[in-house]
Design an enzyme around this catalytic site. Structure first.
Site, short mmCIF file in Angstrom:
data_model
loop_
_atom_site.label_atom_id
_atom_site.label_comp_id
_atom_site.label_asym_id
_atom_site.label_seq_id
_atom_site.Cartn_x
_atom_site.Cartn_y
_atom_site.Cartn_z
N CYS A 19 0.85 -1.20 0.00
CA CYS A 19 0.00 0.00 0.00
C CYS A 19 0.88 1.25 0.00
CB CYS A 19 -0.89 0.00 1.24
SG CYS A 19 -1.83 1.54 1.41
N HIS A 76 2.48 -8.47 13.37
CA HIS A 76 1.68 -8.13 12.18
C HIS A 76 2.64 -7.95 10.99
CE1 HIS A 76 -0.91 -5.90 9.41
NE2 HIS A 76 -1.93 -6.37 10.12
N GLU A 79 2.68 -6.03 8.49
CA GLU A 79 3.06 -4.64 8.19
C GLU A 79 4.15 -4.16 9.14
OE1 GLU A 79 -0.08 -1.67 7.96
OE2 GLU A 79 1.39 -0.14 8.54
N CYS A 118 -3.47 6.75 8.15
CA CYS A 118 -4.35 6.15 7.14
C CYS A 118 -5.78 6.69 7.24
CB CYS A 118 -4.34 4.64 7.29
SG CYS A 118 -5.45 3.80 6.14
#
Length: 308
Positions: free
Chosen positions: A96, A124, A126, A194
């Site tokens: 992303c 995680h 990310e 985000c």
């Protein structure tokens, strides 16, 4: 039964881009295309792409020589990029763009001589990718208590970045603790956090004022979907994470006159429709969509796919 759909819900621009990269790669290069890690955290999406010829792996060692390889939306560490380059794998990066922006912010802070702190969830993908992108030690914190436990001197020049699937609301207490803990601290502009995560969480808070039960459509391993369920619960509304209509438990709705439905950023709208159909099998349903923030953001595809 009155059903209110949160707005916005479901796919964000980063997820749309990641899935389109796999689909276009399959069209351009033909199957199989190898995808490192689930492209997004949703079983329906992964199975749909498998049926089109994508093969999902956890390690690049599972990818045959010269095979087209896609990095997932969560991003990868530099070591993964280097391994792909050493093996001369043709790579399409579906990270992303907002995650890439966090990587770049972290690198800039390190270049300025600051000690980097990452607010995120251990394990995680990310977070693992972000920590592996920054060429210096990164201190991961998940709570105010972990901020207090940091052994860095108070006058250490520090900077913080955040996992993108955490919202402004999720991180505000930790950021406040960091600012109280360190005398020389920098962080990203609030606008860099985000937008999709914040918008979906705000929509659930609006939903929780109207309904007796909230159903969050999403995968059990989806961080942002789990957080949406937690927000509903924190608001005092019985809230359930549901993968699709087959998982609907009629007991959840037996006393409900109004039901709110939303979806995590990696859950497609077809699964929301499936859950509503499952409710219709229980009894009559009237569906309304709540007013909410409109999202018009689109991210560019990699150049090698943009024209295909």
């Amino acid at each position: 039964m009155e059903v209110y759909l949160a707005q916005p819900r479901g796919f964000c621009a980063g997820v749309v881009r990641a899935i389109e990269i796999v689909e276009r790669a399959l069209e351009k290069y033909g199957p199989p295309v190898y995808v490192r890690h689930e492209i997004v955290h949703n079983k329906y999406v992964v199975e749909s792409l498998k049926n089109k010829g994508a093969i999902f792996v956890e390690e690049l060692s599972e990818v045959p020589p010269k095979a087209v390889t896609v990095f997932s939306a969560h991003g990868v560490a530099r070591s993964v990029e280097e391994e792909a380059a050493a093996r001369d794998l043709p790579v399409l990066n579906a990270t992303c763009p907002l995650v890439t922006k966090v990587h770049n912010q972290g690198k800039r802070y390190i270049t300025k001589g600051r000690t980097l702190i990452l607010i995120g969830h251990a394990g995680h993908p990310e977070v693992e990718g972000t920590m592996g992108q920054v060429p210096a030690p990164v201190h991961l914190v998940q709570s105010v208590q972990e901020v207090k436990a940091l052994t860095l001197p108070a006058d250490t020049p520090v900077a913080y970045i955040t996992q993108t699937t955490l919202s402004v609301d999720d991180t505000k207490d930790i950021i406040a603790a960091l600012q109280a803990r360190f005398t020389d601290i920098q962080g990203p502009d609030i606008r860099d956090i985000c937008y999709a995560t914040q918008n979906r969480q705000s929509a659930v808070r609006d939903l929780s004022k109207l309904v007796d039960v909230i159903l969050v459509v999403g995968a059990a391993n989806s961080s942002n979907s789990n957080r949406l369920r937690e927000i509903g619960t924190e608001a005092g509304v019985a809230s359930y994470l549901i993968a699709d209509g087959s998982a609907l438990n009629p007991e959840w709705l037996k006393d409900a006159r109004t039901v709110g439905v939303t979806a995590g950023a990696s859950a497609p709208e077809v699964l929301v429709d499936d859950v509503i159909e499952a409710m219709r099998r229980i009894g009559p349903v009237k569906v309304s969509v709540l007013p909410g923030r409109e999202e018009n953001i689109e991210f560019r595809l990699p150049a090698e796919l943009a024209a295909s």
